[in-house]
Structures are given as structure tokens and as C-alpha cells.
Enzyme design. Sequence first.
Site, PDB file in Angstrom:
ATOM      1  N   GLY A  90      -4.893  23.661 -28.267  1.00  0.00           N
ATOM      2  CA  GLY A  90      -4.705  23.001 -29.557  1.00  0.00           C
ATOM      3  C   GLY A  90      -5.282  21.609 -29.514  1.00  0.00           C
ATOM      4  N   HIS A 135       1.940  15.446 -32.909  1.00  0.00           N
ATOM      5  CA  HIS A 135       0.828  14.479 -32.855  1.00  0.00           C
ATOM      6  C   HIS A 135       0.613  13.830 -34.224  1.00  0.00           C
ATOM      7  CE1 HIS A 135      -0.932  14.611 -28.855  1.00  0.00           C
ATOM      8  NE2 HIS A 135      -1.008  15.936 -28.855  1.00  0.00           N
ATOM      9  N   HIS A 193       3.895  21.067 -30.914  1.00  0.00           N
ATOM     10  CA  HIS A 193       3.208  20.007 -30.168  1.00  0.00           C
ATOM     11  C   HIS A 193       2.153  19.321 -31.052  1.00  0.00           C
ATOM     12  CE1 HIS A 193       1.266  18.560 -26.239  1.00  0.00           C
ATOM     13  NE2 HIS A 193       0.296  18.371 -27.115  1.00  0.00           N
ATOM     14  N   GLU A 194       1.377  20.124 -31.800  1.00  0.00           N
ATOM     15  CA  GLU A 194       0.306  19.548 -32.630  1.00  0.00           C
ATOM     16  C   GLU A 194       0.877  18.802 -33.835  1.00  0.00           C
ATOM     17  OE1 GLU A 194      -2.269  19.406 -31.090  1.00  0.00           O
ATOM     18  OE2 GLU A 194      -2.024  21.098 -29.752  1.00  0.00           O
ATOM     19  N   CYS A 204      -0.861  17.821 -22.176  1.00  0.00           N
ATOM     20  CA  CYS A 204      -1.523  17.294 -23.372  1.00  0.00           C
ATOM     21  C   CYS A 204      -2.856  16.702 -22.960  1.00  0.00           C
ATOM     22  CB  CYS A 204      -0.646  16.218 -24.023  1.00  0.00           C
ATOM     23  SG  CYS A 204      -1.368  15.528 -25.522  1.00  0.00           S
ATOM     24  N   LEU A 205      -3.882  17.008 -23.736  1.00  0.00           N
ATOM     25  CA  LEU A 205      -5.215  16.485 -23.427  1.00  0.00           C
ATOM     26  C   LEU A 205      -5.251  14.962 -23.530  1.00  0.00           C
ATOM     27  CD1 LEU A 205      -7.342  19.170 -25.313  1.00  0.00           C
ATOM     28  CD2 LEU A 205      -7.045  18.954 -22.834  1.00  0.00           C
ATOM     29  N   GLN A 223      -5.963  12.764 -32.033  1.00  0.00           N
ATOM     30  CA  GLN A 223      -6.436  12.759 -30.643  1.00  0.00           C
ATOM     31  C   GLN A 223      -7.927  12.457 -30.543  1.00  0.00           C
ATOM     32  OE1 GLN A 223      -4.439  16.780 -29.678  1.00  0.00           O
ATOM     33  NE2 GLN A 223      -4.359  15.691 -27.732  1.00  0.00           N
TER      34      GLN A 223
END
Length: 172
Positions: free
Chosen positions: A46, A139, A135-136, A93-94, A51
Amino acid sequence: MALLRILHYPEPILARASEPVAGVDESLKTLAADMAETMYAAPGVGLAAPQVGVSKRLVVIDCSPKDEAPRLIAAVNPEIVAREGEDFEEEGCLSVPGYYARVSRSAWVKVRFLDLDGEEREMEADGLLAVAFQHEIDHLDGILFVDRLSALKRNMFRKKYKKIMDQQQEQM
Ligand code: GNR
Ligand code: NI
């Protein structure tokens, strides 16, 4: 198509709530395509617009197994409209490279969003897809998975992350 640069904690934009998308236009579709390319290249399951430095409520998700055809979800202004149960799975997480921890999430969610044709869609999810949606969407509200750790674990994270960042500096 273009690869976008993924911002890392503690970049301030990651802690801010993103703006609702007023309408789906060509520039939003281009952004979604670039985000998908960036997500697959990372690789990740995702990616949320903040991000990549864009404070808009847009996420892309693909939780399909590696040996199956890709199933890309692009969700504009996504909202969780129902949730049930609890799950406690390890997340990464990226934007927080090198750190992984278990976080409490709803086990099942119903999500409402606009697709890239501007059509309203509803989707029910469990397993990894439910985790990814939560999670997204976090963000988009300026929340990282490490913000959901207990105070004790968050302090451990801060120390460990500092070490990870220092090691990266040494390698450069
Ligand atoms: O690639 C990712 N994997 C992942 C694994 C468990 C729970 C959440 C995620 S999302 C993450 C990509 C990312 O940082 N998206 O914002
Ligand atoms: Ni993330």
C-alpha cells in the site's frame, strides 16, 4: 509513469491530516498511477499520497499474493464505515524503514471511497487487506503505525530508529 520519492519519518507532512479530493481528474489519475508504480517497485502492499509528499486523500493498495495477478485498488477519500473484531499483526511502513511491530487493528472493515472514475464504491475486507486499509487511512490522518504503540514500545522505537538512521548515515 514515474517513480516517486518516499518520505521518511519524521518528515512533518507525514504527521498532518490530508485534504479531501474535490474531484477525480487526469492529474489525480496520473498521481495514482505513479503511486502504484512506486508501491510495486518498493515493494509494498500500500501507499498513501502524503508518503510521496502530496497531502491529498488518495491511497493505492495491492494485497494480492505474489503468484497471482495483481489486484490494484485506488481509493479516493476512503472512509471506514463499519468495523468489527480485533487483530494484532506485525506491520511495517515504507516511511519507517527497518522497523516492524505488532499493532492492534479491527479484524474486519467496510470501506467507502471513490474509484478513479469518480464512482462511489464499498468494499469489505479482512486479513491483510483490512490491515492495509486501516494503515493507509491512518496516513491520511497523519498517523503512523508507531503512533499506535504503547508509550513503552514507542520509546523503544525512538531509540532503535535513531540507531537505524545513524547506521544509514555511516553507509552513505
Ligand atoms: O508494504 C507495507 N506492508 C505492510 C505490512 C503490514 C501492515 C501494513 C503494511 S503497509 C506497508 C506499505 C506502507 O507503508 N504503506 O503506507
Ligand atoms: Ni505506511
